[in-house]
Design an enzyme around this catalytic site. Sequence first.
Site, PDB file in Angstrom:
ATOM      1  N   THR A  39       0.815  -1.216   0.000  1.00 38.06           N
ATOM      2  CA  THR A  39       0.000   0.000   0.000  1.00 38.06           C
ATOM      3  C   THR A  39       0.846   1.262   0.000  1.00 38.06           C
ATOM      4  O   THR A  39       0.512   2.250  -0.669  1.00 38.06           O
ATOM      5  CB  THR A  39      -0.934  -0.004   1.224  1.00 38.06           C
ATOM      6  OG1 THR A  39      -1.687  -1.219   1.243  1.00 38.06           O
ATOM      7  CG2 THR A  39      -1.895   1.167   1.177  1.00 38.06           C
ATOM      8  N   SER A  83      -2.079   7.764  -3.393  1.00 34.95           N
ATOM      9  CA  SER A  83      -2.217   9.095  -3.994  1.00 34.95           C
ATOM     10  C   SER A  83      -1.101  10.058  -3.617  1.00 34.95           C
ATOM     11  O   SER A  83      -1.024  11.158  -4.173  1.00 34.95           O
ATOM     12  CB  SER A  83      -3.568   9.699  -3.599  1.00 34.95           C
ATOM     13  OG  SER A  83      -4.638   8.862  -3.963  1.00 34.95           O
ATOM     14  N   ALA A  84      -0.264   9.689  -2.661  1.00 40.87           N
ATOM     15  CA  ALA A  84       0.894  10.502  -2.248  1.00 40.87           C
ATOM     16  C   ALA A  84       0.485  11.844  -1.637  1.00 40.87           C
ATOM     17  O   ALA A  84       1.225  12.827  -1.724  1.00 40.87           O
ATOM     18  CB  ALA A  84       1.855  10.720  -3.421  1.00 40.87           C
ATOM     19  N   HIS A 115      -2.760  14.770   3.621  1.00 47.42           N
ATOM     20  CA  HIS A 115      -4.057  15.402   3.845  1.00 47.42           C
ATOM     21  C   HIS A 115      -3.983  16.426   4.974  1.00 47.42           C
ATOM     22  O   HIS A 115      -3.272  16.235   5.964  1.00 47.42           O
ATOM     23  CB  HIS A 115      -5.108  14.346   4.186  1.00 47.42           C
ATOM     24  CG  HIS A 115      -5.423  13.435   3.042  1.00 47.42           C
ATOM     25  ND1 HIS A 115      -6.373  13.734   2.092  1.00 47.42           N
ATOM     26  CD2 HIS A 115      -4.913  12.224   2.688  1.00 47.42           C
ATOM     27  CE1 HIS A 115      -6.448  12.752   1.201  1.00 47.42           C
ATOM     28  NE2 HIS A 115      -5.570  11.829   1.552  1.00 47.42           N
ATOM     29  N   SER A 126      -6.409   5.708   4.311  1.00 51.02           N
ATOM     30  CA  SER A 126      -6.277   7.153   4.184  1.00 51.02           C
ATOM     31  C   SER A 126      -6.962   7.838   5.375  1.00 51.02           C
ATOM     32  O   SER A 126      -8.065   7.432   5.749  1.00 51.02           O
ATOM     33  CB  SER A 126      -6.940   7.612   2.883  1.00 51.02           C
ATOM     34  OG  SER A 126      -6.864   9.003   2.740  1.00 51.02           O
ATOM     35  N   CYS A 142      19.724   6.946 -16.626  1.00 50.13           N
ATOM     36  CA  CYS A 142      18.318   7.183 -16.955  1.00 50.13           C
ATOM     37  C   CYS A 142      18.191   8.558 -17.601  1.00 50.13           C
ATOM     38  O   CYS A 142      18.405   9.581 -16.946  1.00 50.13           O
ATOM     39  CB  CYS A 142      17.450   7.110 -15.694  1.00 50.13           C
ATOM     40  SG  CYS A 142      15.718   7.541 -15.975  1.00 50.13           S
ATOM     41  N   CYS A 198      16.994   2.170 -19.555  1.00 48.32           N
ATOM     42  CA  CYS A 198      17.893   2.130 -18.396  1.00 48.32           C
ATOM     43  C   CYS A 198      17.828   0.837 -17.581  1.00 48.32           C
ATOM     44  O   CYS A 198      18.723   0.580 -16.776  1.00 48.32           O
ATOM     45  CB  CYS A 198      17.623   3.317 -17.478  1.00 48.32           C
ATOM     46  SG  CYS A 198      15.971   3.331 -16.733  1.00 48.32           S
TER      47      CYS A 198
END
Length: 483
Positions: free
Chosen positions: A44, A49-50, A53, A339, A401, A443
């Site tokens: 998870t 959503s990173a 809040h 969340s 990269c 890469c």
Amino acid sequence: MDKKVLDVIIIGGGVIGCAIARYLSRFEVNALLIEKHADVCEETSCANSAIVHSGYDPKPNTKKAYFNLKGNKMMEEVCKELHVPFIKNGSLTIGFNEEDKKTLEDLVLRAKENGVDARLIEKDELLKMEPNLNDTCLYALYAKDSGIVSPFELTVALMENAMDNGVKLKLREKVTNIVKKDDIYEVITNKDTYYSKTVVDAAGLYSDEVLTYLEKPKFKIIPRKGEYILLDHFDNTWCKHTLFMCPTKVGKGVLVSPTTSFNYIIGPSNDESTKEDTSTDSLTMVSLKDSAAKLFKNIPYAETIRTFTGVRANPDIDDFIIEESKINSGLFIVAGIMSPGLASSPAIGEYVSDLIKDKLNLPENKNFNKNRRATPSLFNLGIEKYNELIKKDNTFGKMVCRCEKISEGQIIDIIHRNCGATTIKGVKKRLRPGFGKCQGSFCQEEVAKILARELNVPLSSILYKDEGSEVFKYKSKGANYEK
């Protein structure tokens, strides 16, 4: 590791387990974190959503409300200490009609009760803040203290800092049983047996299953699947804030948000699932696009890099479960951290570690270092200092990269740190090679070769993620993959 009795065993290497480990290392403690995957941050914590809040949404006087607000206030400083990307970009929860406006007004009152700075804004101000929104967006709840963070880098950094301060880590070990004998817990894995005075169940999706080894859980984890669309970093002014839709009886809808790497994320869906199902499907993608179209017109889906899925550890009760067992003294249950779990993670880590400190009467670790060394980067150093670094070590001038501008020297650095990368995905999470438009087409092979060389193992043994994900499984004619 010998058979001596540890102070603490933490089960689970997600952001919560790693936060507990980091804050525990403030004390003189013999602690071990056990993770079944080949790296921390593989479930998870790796696919969400990173969002940090603000805390306006949780019901007042719940654990979610308390830890969300406190974690939000801690996050910026924690990210500075650990050199993790964090941006306080603010959030806008969008309303489209008078009914939505009433809901937003109620959320402003809830925000005030939770101690969160939020206000209602109307169309003119809203469109000045986000000019690319549809004209149908009429109102918004603006929460200025909402932010975005890199969840993979945060989780790794928490564990690395914990290890720098003395916590041990065991990867690729799955807990198969726990037995309590007198006051000591015997934690049995597929590889070894460990003994500890206390145990922390921070196993996320599997926290209810782990708890059954010792007692009958009073909760059940009901996994919910969230699918996402990820866009390239094509224009860092297209969407500046995290945009939520006004919640309705059928849910909160999808969000659109920038990330700390200036990509854009759209999602998630919200469907009951299994704990292992990380598949995506075309019908859900269509649904996400239809929902996002309410916010923005002409979303540039030609910039799509990939789709992905995260599975949330939702409990069958509407709150976090954070407590010492009433049946088994010394067993700390940290479960159902859905969340806003990411935002709450530093506060939960501090709180649980303090419970353990008081339980075991742990002294302060006078050598605790809260800071983590930064990884050298072109973007952080600037061109002059970067050129100076290349003169000292030319591997920092060898670009591996192209999409994300990552050098060989940076990859070598993160392999040899505490909690260092041992897999292709491990390098990707720490530095982003493979996150760009080509998704590792250029890469990935070079990353694998660097891993094999630095770890002194055959190239054929390098994994993408876990056992069974070897990238180089067969030799081409005339090739020698052992070099």
